[in-house]
Design an enzyme around this catalytic site. Structure first.
Site, short mmCIF file in Angstrom:
data_model
loop_
_atom_site.label_atom_id
_atom_site.label_comp_id
_atom_site.label_asym_id
_atom_site.label_seq_id
_atom_site.Cartn_x
_atom_site.Cartn_y
_atom_site.Cartn_z
N TRP A 99 0.82 -1.22 0.00
CA TRP A 99 0.00 0.00 0.00
C TRP A 99 0.85 1.26 0.00
O TRP A 99 1.88 1.31 0.67
CB TRP A 99 -0.87 -0.02 1.26
N MET A 100 0.40 2.32 -0.71
CA MET A 100 1.01 3.66 -0.65
C MET A 100 -0.09 4.68 -0.41
O MET A 100 -1.15 4.61 -1.01
CB MET A 100 1.68 3.97 -1.99
N ASP A 143 0.12 9.10 1.23
CA ASP A 143 0.74 10.43 1.03
C ASP A 143 2.21 10.44 0.62
O ASP A 143 3.01 9.69 1.19
CB ASP A 143 0.72 11.23 2.33
N GLN A 194 3.98 7.29 2.52
CA GLN A 194 3.30 6.43 3.47
C GLN A 194 3.14 5.05 2.82
O GLN A 194 2.60 4.92 1.72
CB GLN A 194 1.92 7.01 3.82
N ARG A 211 -0.77 16.25 13.75
CA ARG A 211 0.14 15.49 12.87
C ARG A 211 0.55 16.23 11.61
O ARG A 211 0.08 17.30 11.30
CB ARG A 211 -0.52 14.17 12.48
N ASP A 212 1.43 15.57 10.89
CA ASP A 212 1.89 15.93 9.54
C ASP A 212 2.76 17.19 9.54
O ASP A 212 2.44 18.18 8.88
CB ASP A 212 0.69 16.09 8.58
N GLU A 228 -5.26 18.14 7.22
CA GLU A 228 -4.15 17.20 7.12
C GLU A 228 -3.07 17.77 6.21
O GLU A 228 -3.32 18.59 5.33
CB GLU A 228 -4.64 15.85 6.59
N TRP A 288 -9.05 8.44 -0.23
CA TRP A 288 -9.48 7.54 0.84
C TRP A 288 -10.86 6.96 0.52
O TRP A 288 -11.75 7.67 0.08
CB TRP A 288 -9.54 8.29 2.18
C1 FRU Z 1 -3.43 11.85 5.08
C2 FRU Z 1 -3.11 11.09 6.35
C3 FRU Z 1 -2.23 11.90 7.26
C4 FRU Z 1 -1.55 10.86 8.09
C5 FRU Z 1 -1.36 9.74 7.10
C6 FRU Z 1 -1.48 8.38 7.69
O1 FRU Z 1 -3.82 11.04 4.02
O2 FRU Z 1 -4.31 10.70 7.00
O3 FRU Z 1 -2.92 12.87 8.03
O4 FRU Z 1 -0.33 11.30 8.61
O5 FRU Z 1 -2.35 9.91 6.10
O6 FRU Z 1 -1.14 7.38 6.77
#
Ligand code: FRU
Length: 491
Positions: free
Chosen positions: A36-37, A39, A55, A162-163, A217, A300
């Site tokens: 899976w990929m 962000d 990710q 986050r992020d 995000e 998503w």
């Molecule tokens: C965005 C997100 C981020 C988080 C990551 C988790 O798509 O939800 O906020 O850090 O993906 O995979």
């Protein structure tokens, strides 16, 4: 960091690789080798290479405990997959190394990311979560050492925190991240001199659930010309007419980050991309000063049929950003001409109530064509891509003259996906200029030199490779069509 977690991740990739099926694998976009990929993370130029992290879940094609996948390129065309960079193997990031960014300082590459923990059962958001910001570094750009937590949430109630995006400004390091205060979104700012110790500057911008969604995000803050751009991915915005049709959005506000650390917006939120699949966009400053953007070319909870093939997720092409009044323009990075192979030209065409197959075909193509709006009276006219010989499968990009819109229609685009997306044409607009990048399971349409972009995933049969022009209910004029087959780099 424990080498064994990284070794296990690498072994899982090797184990799954032989089972992968490649029908929908991109020829020239970045996708994970398997698994899976989501962000793009840590976009940075380091010692002669563009590095892109992402990710990644190497163990399955479902989202799971997040790792950072890693690839690099010297020219933005050829990419090399590198070993997984981060695995969730400390107490702080035990349930995932979430999104973040990268900076270079003193010839060392630093990653700043979110350590994620579930407080109850894994995946049960209702049972609580705890997110902190973490630091890792690398002297060779390949292997990373973790330095632990650098920022704790200011209050335990701030569970979504986050992020982090880090950048250099006025002799200091700045960090922006997204937080959720109750049901309202916030952009929080921090500053540091050494990347380890951070002072909180406070809330640069606060939103409200009703107007701005509940969470921002993947924030990014950068200057273009004399304007500060706040790029972010809001969750919880309601669809409105033709806008915000996807589950979540990526977009921006323009304004000014003042010296006290407040972002003063001068424009409302504008979506960056108007296709079905574009999220979590991030940027880097190239050595020549260009601002380059990548996004996750998925959404998503959308269907991802390539999960059945052992992989899923793909990044957008790198895009060059520029400012045009109160809007961003996105053009494909100029290096991408290096993807072009054989060129073909199809003469100007005039159609009347007909569909005309073109003598060219393919599933990895760049196309450039102008549609003559002033010289056409058809109700609908445009291109059909990835067509099967019987005309049952196709993705259409066409002008709807009555609605005054350019429409991307994937109702018949293949497995799983459906729906139409569109952008407005200006009243009295004489022509619309299209630049299309077609890969095995994606289409990116740059309209009028990047004034608009539509990006969507498609999952046609491998042999649906035809191309056609069509005009319904009237006649239509198409300018000369230039086409290039693009390299099959099998990234
Ligand atoms: C965005 C997100 C981020 C988080 C990551 C988790 O798509 O939800 O906020 O850090 O993906 O995979």
């Amino acid at each position: 960091m424990s080498r064994s977690a990284l070794r296990d991740a690498q072994a899982a990739l090797q184990h799954h690789l032989p089972q992968r099926q490649d029908d929908w694998r991109p020829a020239y976009h970045l996708a994970p080798p398997v698994g899976w990929m989501n962000d793009p993370n840590g976009l940075v130029f380091f010692r002669g290479h563009y590095h892109v992290f992402y990710q990644h879940h190497p163990y399955s094609t479902a989202w799971g405990p997040m790792h950072w996948g890693h690839a690099r390129s010297a020219d933005l065309v050829h990419w090399e997959h590198l070993p997984v960079a981060l695995a969730p193997d400390t107490e702080a990031d035990r349930d995932g190394c979430f999104s973040g960014s990268a900076v270079v300082w003193d010839d060392t590459l630093y990653l700043i990311y979110t350590g994620h923990r579930w407080l109850g059962e894994p995946g049960r958001e209702d049972q609580g979560l705890y997110q902190v910001q973490c630091l890792a570094s690398s002297s060779d750009g390949l292997t990373f050492s973790k330095h632990g937590v650098i920022i704790e949430p200011p209050a335990p109630a701030l569970q979504h925190f986050r992020d982090p995006k880090v950048w250099r400004q006025d002799g200091a390091w700045w960090l922006a991240l997204g937080a959720r205060a109750g049901d309202d979104p916030q952009l929080l700012l921090y500053r540091s001199t050494d990347l380890y110790r951070w002072d909180v500057l406070g809330c640069a911008l606060a939103g409200t659930r009703a107007l701005d969604g509940y969470m921002w995000e993947c924030p990014d803050l950068f200057r273009l010309d004399d304007t500060d751009v706040f790029l972010y991915s809001p969750q919880g915005l309601a669809p409105s007419g033709y806008s915000r049709r996807n589950l979540y959005q990526t977009g921006y506000r323009l304004g000014r980050l003042d010296t006290s650390g407040r972002f003063q917006p001068r424009t409302p939120f504008v979506e960056l991309d108007h296709g079905h699949d574009c999220y979590a966009a991030q940027t880097l400053a190239a050595p020549d000063g260009r601002r380059l953007l990548w996004a996750w070319l998925d959404m998503w909870e959308s269907p991802m049929p390539s999960q059945a093939h052992g992989w899923c997720g793909q990044l957008s092409l790198p895009r060059e950003l520029s400012l045009d009044g109160d809007r961003l323009r996105q053009r494909p990075a100029r290096e991408l001409v290096g993807l072009r192979q054989g060129a073909q030209l199809s003469a100007e065409t005039r159609l009347c109530n007909e569909r005309r197959p073109l003598p060219l075909q393919g599933d990895r193509l760049e196309l450039q064509v102008e549609l003559d709006l002033a010289g056409s009276d058809a109700e609908r006219f445009g291109l059909a891509l990835r067509c099967d010989p019987k005309g049952q499968e196709q993705t259409r990009l066409y002008v709807d003259a009555q609605a005054g819109r350019l429409v991307l229609d994937r109702e018949q685009a293949g497995r799983g996906v459906t729906g139409v997306r569109s952008i407005p044409l200006a009243p009295g607009q004489a022509r619309v200029k299209l630049q299309l990048f077609l890969d095995r399971s994606s289409l990116e349409v740059f309209v009028d030199d990047g004034a608009w972009v539509l990006s969507s995933r498609l999952y046609p049969r491998p042999d649906s490779q035809g191309l056609a022009l069509f005009a319904h209910d009237g006649q239509a004029r198409f300018g000369e069509l230039q086409a290039w087959t693009l390299r099959d780099l099998q990234l």
